[in-house]
Design an enzyme around this catalytic site. Structure first.
Site, PDB file in Angstrom:
ATOM      1  N   HIS A  20       1.607  -8.350  18.133  1.00 35.45           N
ATOM      2  CA  HIS A  20       2.946  -8.799  17.781  1.00 35.45           C
ATOM      3  C   HIS A  20       2.912  -9.640  16.507  1.00 35.45           C
ATOM      4  O   HIS A  20       2.106 -10.553  16.393  1.00 35.45           O
ATOM      5  CB  HIS A  20       3.529  -9.612  18.942  1.00 35.45           C
ATOM      6  CG  HIS A  20       4.956  -9.954  18.766  1.00 35.45           C
ATOM      7  ND1 HIS A  20       5.479 -11.141  19.184  1.00 35.45           N
ATOM      8  CD2 HIS A  20       5.987  -9.265  18.215  1.00 35.45           C
ATOM      9  CE1 HIS A  20       6.766 -11.177  18.908  1.00 35.45           C
ATOM     10  NE2 HIS A  20       7.097 -10.044  18.314  1.00 35.45           N
ATOM     11  N   ASP A  28       3.664   2.637  -2.637  1.00 37.50           N
ATOM     12  CA  ASP A  28       3.598   3.686  -3.647  1.00 37.50           C
ATOM     13  C   ASP A  28       2.195   3.736  -4.244  1.00 37.50           C
ATOM     14  O   ASP A  28       1.317   2.947  -3.877  1.00 37.50           O
ATOM     15  CB  ASP A  28       4.680   3.476  -4.717  1.00 37.50           C
ATOM     16  CG  ASP A  28       4.574   2.146  -5.461  1.00 37.50           C
ATOM     17  OD1 ASP A  28       3.453   1.613  -5.642  1.00 37.50           O
ATOM     18  OD2 ASP A  28       5.625   1.639  -5.892  1.00 37.50           O
ATOM     19  N   HIS A 106       8.929  -9.168  -6.017  1.00 32.86           N
ATOM     20  CA  HIS A 106       7.784  -8.251  -6.021  1.00 32.86           C
ATOM     21  C   HIS A 106       6.467  -9.025  -6.133  1.00 32.86           C
ATOM     22  O   HIS A 106       5.474  -8.654  -5.493  1.00 32.86           O
ATOM     23  CB  HIS A 106       7.931  -7.252  -7.174  1.00 32.86           C
ATOM     24  CG  HIS A 106       6.887  -6.181  -7.163  1.00 32.86           C
ATOM     25  ND1 HIS A 106       6.709  -5.312  -6.115  1.00 32.86           N
ATOM     26  CD2 HIS A 106       5.949  -5.835  -8.091  1.00 32.86           C
ATOM     27  CE1 HIS A 106       5.718  -4.476  -6.382  1.00 32.86           C
ATOM     28  NE2 HIS A 106       5.236  -4.779  -7.572  1.00 32.86           N
ATOM     29  N   TYR A 128       8.930   0.274  -6.955  1.00 28.52           N
ATOM     30  CA  TYR A 128       9.164  -0.604  -5.804  1.00 28.52           C
ATOM     31  C   TYR A 128       9.283   0.148  -4.479  1.00 28.52           C
ATOM     32  O   TYR A 128       9.982  -0.290  -3.568  1.00 28.52           O
ATOM     33  CB  TYR A 128      10.382  -1.501  -6.046  1.00 28.52           C
ATOM     34  CG  TYR A 128      10.251  -2.281  -7.331  1.00 28.52           C
ATOM     35  CD1 TYR A 128       9.397  -3.373  -7.409  1.00 28.52           C
ATOM     36  CD2 TYR A 128      10.936  -1.890  -8.480  1.00 28.52           C
ATOM     37  CE1 TYR A 128       9.243  -4.078  -8.593  1.00 28.52           C
ATOM     38  CE2 TYR A 128      10.788  -2.589  -9.669  1.00 28.52           C
ATOM     39  CZ  TYR A 128       9.941  -3.673  -9.719  1.00 28.52           C
ATOM     40  OH  TYR A 128       9.780  -4.366 -10.898  1.00 28.52           O
ATOM     41  N   ALA A 129       8.592   1.259  -4.355  1.00 26.57           N
ATOM     42  CA  ALA A 129       8.590   2.047  -3.117  1.00 26.57           C
ATOM     43  C   ALA A 129       7.516   1.486  -2.192  1.00 26.57           C
ATOM     44  O   ALA A 129       6.457   2.081  -1.992  1.00 26.57           O
ATOM     45  CB  ALA A 129       8.351   3.520  -3.420  1.00 26.57           C
ATOM     46  N   ASN A 130       7.796   0.304  -1.659  1.00 20.29           N
ATOM     47  CA  ASN A 130       6.840  -0.429  -0.840  1.00 20.29           C
ATOM     48  C   ASN A 130       7.575  -1.134   0.287  1.00 20.29           C
ATOM     49  O   ASN A 130       8.691  -1.612   0.098  1.00 20.29           O
ATOM     50  CB  ASN A 130       6.126  -1.506  -1.677  1.00 20.29           C
ATOM     51  CG  ASN A 130       5.548  -0.967  -2.963  1.00 20.29           C
ATOM     52  OD1 ASN A 130       4.686  -0.104  -2.939  1.00 20.29           O
ATOM     53  ND2 ASN A 130       6.034  -1.467  -4.096  1.00 20.29           N
TER      54      ASN A 130
END
Length: 139
Positions: A20, A28, A106, A128-130
């Site tokens: 948990h 990316d 970021h 920013y594909a994270n």
């Protein structure tokens, strides 16, 4: 906590060990991965597999209670941002819980990855594909 079957043994292993609030990153092709963090590199070539393909498989297995995104995705990759929010909405319905969405810069996002159980690198080549996924519990 695992919910189903993943073929990739490294991804399956890390998800099965999550407790948990532990975190797991899906990113990316360009996100720097700290040397102290486990890297699971799925990238074959530009765009393969996509960020959303990897995220879809990971979230079939992982119980998610929160997601952390870079604020910059809103401006620099709005289409993916909307797709990601839609995916999280569907995941909430499937899991039967509310998934908290948090935003950070970021630069701070990159620092947070050092505390993650692993970083799963996709072949995505859009900005920013994270996402940092925070593990929930199934009970």
């Amino acid at each position: 906590m695992k919910k189903g079957a993943v073929l990739n043994s490294d991804i399956s292993s890390v998800i099965s060990r999550l407790g948990h609030t532990d975190t797991l990153v899906v990113c990316d092709a360009g996100l720097p991965v700290p040397s102290s963090t486990t890297r699971i590199d799925m990238a074959l070539t530009q765009g393969v597999p996509s960020f959303m393909q990897v995220l879809d498989v990971v979230t079939r297995e992982m119980q998610v209670e929160a997601a952390i995104l870079a604020t910059e995705i809103k401006e620099h990759n709005p289409q993916l941002h909307e797709t990601l929010l839609s995916h999280i909405e569907q995941l909430q319905q499937h899991q039967g819980n509310t998934i908290e969405i948090r935003y950070t810069t970021h630069e701070h996002f990159k620092k947070l990855t050092a505390d993650s159980q692993a970083v799963i690198r996709s072949g995505e080549c859009s900005p920013y594909a994270n996402v940092i996924l925070c593990a929930g519990v199934t009970f």
